[in-house]
Write an enzyme that holds these catalytic residues in place. Structure first.
Site, mmCIF file in Angstrom:
data_model
loop_
_atom_site.group_PDB
_atom_site.id
_atom_site.type_symbol
_atom_site.label_atom_id
_atom_site.label_comp_id
_atom_site.label_asym_id
_atom_site.label_seq_id
_atom_site.Cartn_x
_atom_site.Cartn_y
_atom_site.Cartn_z
ATOM 1 N N ARG A 120 56.304 47.889 28.403
ATOM 2 C CA ARG A 120 54.979 48.009 27.606
ATOM 3 C C ARG A 120 54.307 46.737 27.270
ATOM 4 N NH1 ARG A 120 58.307 51.287 24.600
ATOM 5 N NH2 ARG A 120 58.186 53.591 25.195
ATOM 6 N N LYS A 150 41.094 42.339 33.986
ATOM 7 C CA LYS A 150 41.195 43.344 34.655
ATOM 8 C C LYS A 150 42.445 43.441 35.693
ATOM 9 C CE LYS A 150 36.280 44.965 34.350
ATOM 10 N NZ LYS A 150 35.055 45.441 35.115
ATOM 11 N N GLU A 199 30.244 35.051 45.021
ATOM 12 C CA GLU A 199 30.471 35.381 43.540
ATOM 13 C C GLU A 199 29.699 34.050 42.679
ATOM 14 O OE1 GLU A 199 31.212 38.236 42.115
ATOM 15 O OE2 GLU A 199 32.641 39.276 43.668
ATOM 16 N N LYS A 250 31.716 33.297 33.091
ATOM 17 C CA LYS A 250 32.368 34.569 32.913
ATOM 18 C C LYS A 250 33.087 34.723 31.676
ATOM 19 C CE LYS A 250 35.215 37.955 34.932
ATOM 20 N NZ LYS A 250 35.965 38.911 36.065
ATOM 21 N N GLU A 297 33.274 46.200 28.542
ATOM 22 C CA GLU A 297 32.062 46.752 28.893
ATOM 23 C C GLU A 297 31.621 47.786 27.916
ATOM 24 O OE1 GLU A 297 32.913 46.290 33.415
ATOM 25 O OE2 GLU A 297 32.019 48.019 32.910
ATOM 26 N N ARG A 325 28.789 42.914 29.727
ATOM 27 C CA ARG A 325 29.874 42.851 30.896
ATOM 28 C C ARG A 325 29.487 43.388 32.271
ATOM 29 N NH1 ARG A 325 36.576 41.946 31.120
ATOM 30 N NH2 ARG A 325 36.596 41.471 33.370
ATOM 31 N N ASN A 366 28.223 42.916 37.714
ATOM 32 C CA ASN A 366 28.404 44.154 38.587
ATOM 33 C C ASN A 366 27.215 43.841 39.748
ATOM 34 O OD1 ASN A 366 29.775 46.184 39.574
ATOM 35 N ND2 ASN A 366 28.183 47.453 39.021
ATOM 36 N N HIS A 370 27.095 44.673 43.273
ATOM 37 C CA HIS A 370 28.411 45.472 43.472
ATOM 38 C C HIS A 370 28.580 47.103 43.509
ATOM 39 C CE1 HIS A 370 29.992 41.542 42.513
ATOM 40 N NE2 HIS A 370 31.114 41.930 42.448
ATOM 41 N N HIS A 378 30.301 47.687 47.080
ATOM 42 C CA HIS A 378 31.501 48.568 46.935
ATOM 43 C C HIS A 378 31.471 49.648 48.086
ATOM 44 C CE1 HIS A 378 32.906 47.155 42.795
ATOM 45 N NE2 HIS A 378 33.358 46.393 43.752
ATOM 46 N N HIS A 390 35.193 41.241 50.637
ATOM 47 C CA HIS A 390 34.536 41.456 49.484
ATOM 48 C C HIS A 390 33.070 40.872 49.121
ATOM 49 C CE1 HIS A 390 34.171 43.050 45.278
ATOM 50 N NE2 HIS A 390 34.109 41.821 45.021
HETATM 51 N N1 LIG Z 1 40.271 41.860 38.304
HETATM 52 C C1 LIG Z 1 38.947 41.369 38.680
HETATM 53 O O1 LIG Z 1 38.262 41.043 37.703
HETATM 54 C C2 LIG Z 1 38.777 41.344 39.986
HETATM 55 C C3 LIG Z 1 37.350 40.860 40.400
HETATM 56 C C4 LIG Z 1 37.014 40.572 41.664
HETATM 57 C C5 LIG Z 1 37.801 41.159 42.603
HETATM 58 N N2 LIG Z 1 39.038 41.758 42.336
HETATM 59 C C6 LIG Z 1 40.126 41.721 43.514
HETATM 60 O O2 LIG Z 1 40.310 40.576 44.142
HETATM 61 C C7 LIG Z 1 40.852 41.103 45.343
HETATM 62 C C8 LIG Z 1 40.322 40.029 46.540
HETATM 63 O O3 LIG Z 1 40.469 38.834 46.127
HETATM 64 P P1 LIG Z 1 40.856 37.606 47.147
HETATM 65 O O4 LIG Z 1 39.417 37.612 47.772
HETATM 66 O O5 LIG Z 1 41.291 36.533 46.543
HETATM 67 O O6 LIG Z 1 41.801 38.426 48.363
HETATM 68 P P2 LIG Z 1 43.273 38.068 48.637
HETATM 69 O O7 LIG Z 1 44.105 38.093 47.372
HETATM 70 O O8 LIG Z 1 43.742 39.292 49.613
HETATM 71 O O9 LIG Z 1 43.269 36.738 49.539
HETATM 72 C C9 LIG Z 1 42.436 36.569 50.498
HETATM 73 C C10 LIG Z 1 43.446 36.083 51.696
HETATM 74 O O10 LIG Z 1 43.812 34.598 51.497
HETATM 75 C C11 LIG Z 1 44.976 34.516 51.579
HETATM 76 N N3 LIG Z 1 45.395 33.335 50.681
HETATM 77 C C12 LIG Z 1 45.249 33.042 49.375
HETATM 78 N N4 LIG Z 1 45.379 31.989 49.148
HETATM 79 C C13 LIG Z 1 45.302 31.221 49.998
HETATM 80 C C14 LIG Z 1 45.385 29.786 50.363
HETATM 81 N N5 LIG Z 1 45.507 28.954 49.428
HETATM 82 N N6 LIG Z 1 45.582 29.090 51.390
HETATM 83 C C15 LIG Z 1 45.758 30.228 52.662
HETATM 84 N N7 LIG Z 1 45.347 31.543 52.506
HETATM 85 C C16 LIG Z 1 45.460 31.997 50.976
HETATM 86 C C17 LIG Z 1 45.932 35.839 51.137
HETATM 87 O O11 LIG Z 1 46.885 35.800 51.692
HETATM 88 C C18 LIG Z 1 44.751 36.758 51.768
HETATM 89 O O12 LIG Z 1 44.995 36.789 53.192
HETATM 90 C C19 LIG Z 1 40.175 42.544 45.580
HETATM 91 O O13 LIG Z 1 41.483 43.186 45.622
HETATM 92 C C20 LIG Z 1 39.498 42.841 44.444
HETATM 93 O O14 LIG Z 1 39.316 44.274 44.219
HETATM 94 C C21 LIG Z 1 39.544 41.665 41.270
#
Ligand SMILES: NC(=O)c1ccc[n+]([C@@H]2O[C@H](COP(=O)([O-])OP(=O)(O)OC[C@H]3O[C@@H](n4cnc5c(N)ncnc54)[C@H](O)[C@@H]3O)[C@@H](O)[C@H]2O)c1
Length: 365
Positions: free
Chosen positions: A124, A146, A188, A230, A240, A245, A249, A252, A256, A269
């Site tokens: 929990r 999130k 972003e 942010k 939101e 917030r 988006n 987005h 998406h 992304h």
């Molecule tokens: N929670 C939120 O508010 C929020 C907001 C935006 C996106 N997201 C989520 O984030 C995800 C995308 O995040 P991302 O773009 O970081 O993708 P990711 O975590 O897949 O990382 C991208 C790639 O970079 C590699 N990597 C990470 N750090 C590295 C480093 N220092 N050196 C070399 N390689 C490295 C990873 O292995 C992966 O292959 C999605 O799942 C999306 O839904 C969440």
């Protein structure tokens, strides 16, 4: 460079600090460890591509007397799955994780979302730290609480709001990040400029080459400014409820839908968001909310940062509209779209006719 800065997310008893530095990750960890007392056990959930960073953190925590177990997770979106979270829960149990343990997420947005959800759900709720290693995670996903995983047919559909105890950003870990992933995170940053901060937008315009060359002071500046923006939005509207917030988006709902209709394989992304912001900007111009010259500034900046602004021709507009209807921000079939009115200012509009939206999609090819 050894500057260390801090940004606060202000959420009463759940407030926390985002530390931002270059080459001072372990020192930041020492500071956090001094606050998390007693800290006897940590579960490090680590992206396999940054295993060496996870190892440095494990060694430091052990030296501080924190028993530390590592769970390595395969990189990529497919790790945000029911199977992966179930495997993590089992590992956490095997590692004798209890309610005083702290989960540490070390990786990009995938690991942050997954580890955050593991922390939110195990017994929990456990405290957790975010140590983001991609630009996208530093400027966006590690801040705001999130967390979650995907189902095969729907992204981020299972999850929880669960704020981290602290976020430790060290921009030097970006050295190994591939260029394409780095540029994806820049989308972003451009978004923050368009929705909230004309000065940031101008800074990005003026420093494109230094940004692409990853000059440390410049990277630290854009990460810090993005986190401040942010943090302010999340502090004012964590869940939101007031609608504020939702401005995060921008681009987005289009983005998406682009990711979904191209089976999450064609665009990263941030690349999809870049095209999505171009479509939203075009719609705002068509509706006389925004000037064409400012849309052109946005397009020029995104292109200059190596981001796509045009959708490939084989994506069918009607499929994109259908995917937009499934977006979490679409309510009872009505699109709630964030549209710019000037650089640094946006409006949430639910009155865009579908034919105008389709026109904006087709203009962006
Ligand atoms: N929670 C939120 O508010 C929020 C907001 C935006 C996106 N997201 C989520 O984030 C995800 C995308 O995040 P991302 O773009 O970081 O993708 P990711 O975590 O897949 O990382 C991208 C790639 O970079 C590699 N990597 C990470 N750090 C590295 C480093 N220092 N050196 C070399 N390689 C490295 C990873 O292995 C992966 O292959 C999605 O799942 C999306 O839904 C969440």
């Amino acid at each position: 460079m050894s500057q260390r800065n801090a940004v606060s997310v202000r959420l009463a008893e759940r407030s926390y600090t985002i530390g931002i530095s270059t080459n001072q990750l372990l020192e930041q960890l020492d500071d956090v460890a001094a606050q998390v007392r007693p800290w006897k056990h940590a579960v490090l959930i680590v992206d396999q591509k940054v295993e060496s960073i996870g190892e440095r953190i494990r060694e430091r925590l052990e030296s501080l007397g924190v028993r530390s177990d590592v769970c390595l997770v395969p990189s990529g979106e497919s790790s945000k799955s029911v199977a992966q979270i179930a495997s993590l829960w089992e590992s956490m149990l095997e590692h004798r994780t209890d309610r005083k343990s702290v989960v540490v997420a070390i990786g990009g947005g995938v690991i942050g979302d997954l580890a955050g959800f593991a922390a939110a759900s195990y017994m929990r709720g456990l405290r957790f730290l975010q140590i983001p290693t991609t630009l996208l995670a530093m400027v966006d996903s590690s801040v705001g609480g999130k967390t979650g995983i995907n189902l095969p047919k729907s992204k981020n559909v299972i999850g929880a709001f669960w704020q981290p105890h602290a976020v430790c950003i060290d921009t030097s870990v970006l050295e190994s990040l591939p260029d394409r992933e780095y540029r994806s995170g820049l989308a972003e940053v451009v978004k923050y400029g368009v929705i909230l901060d004309a000065k940031l937008f101008e800074y990005l315009e003026a420093n494109q080459q230094a940004i692409l060359q990853r000059v440390p002071q410049v990277v630290q500046h854009i990460v810090q400014r993005s986190c401040e923006l942010k943090a302010d939005v999340v502090s004012a509207d964590e869940r939101e409820t007031t609608g504020l917030r939702a401005i995060l988006n921008y681009g987005h709902t289009f983005g998406h839908a682009i990711e979904a209709t191209t089976d999450y394989g064609r665009y990263l992304h941030g690349e999809a968001i870049s095209i999505g912001m171009t479509m939203a900007g075009q719609l705002a111009v068509d509706r006389n909310l925004w000037t064409r010259s400012e849309l052109e500034r946005q397009t020029t900046l995104l292109s200059g940062l190596g981001l796509p602004v045009r959708l490939e021709s084989n994506v069918i507009t009607s499929r994109l509209i259908e995917a937009m209807r499934l977006d979490k921000k679409t309510e009872h079939g009505v699109f709630h779209l964030i549209l710019p009115t000037k650089i640094g200012q946006v409006e949430s509009r639910n009155d865009s006719p579908v034919d105008r939206i389709m026109n904006a999609i087709d203009c962006g090819r």
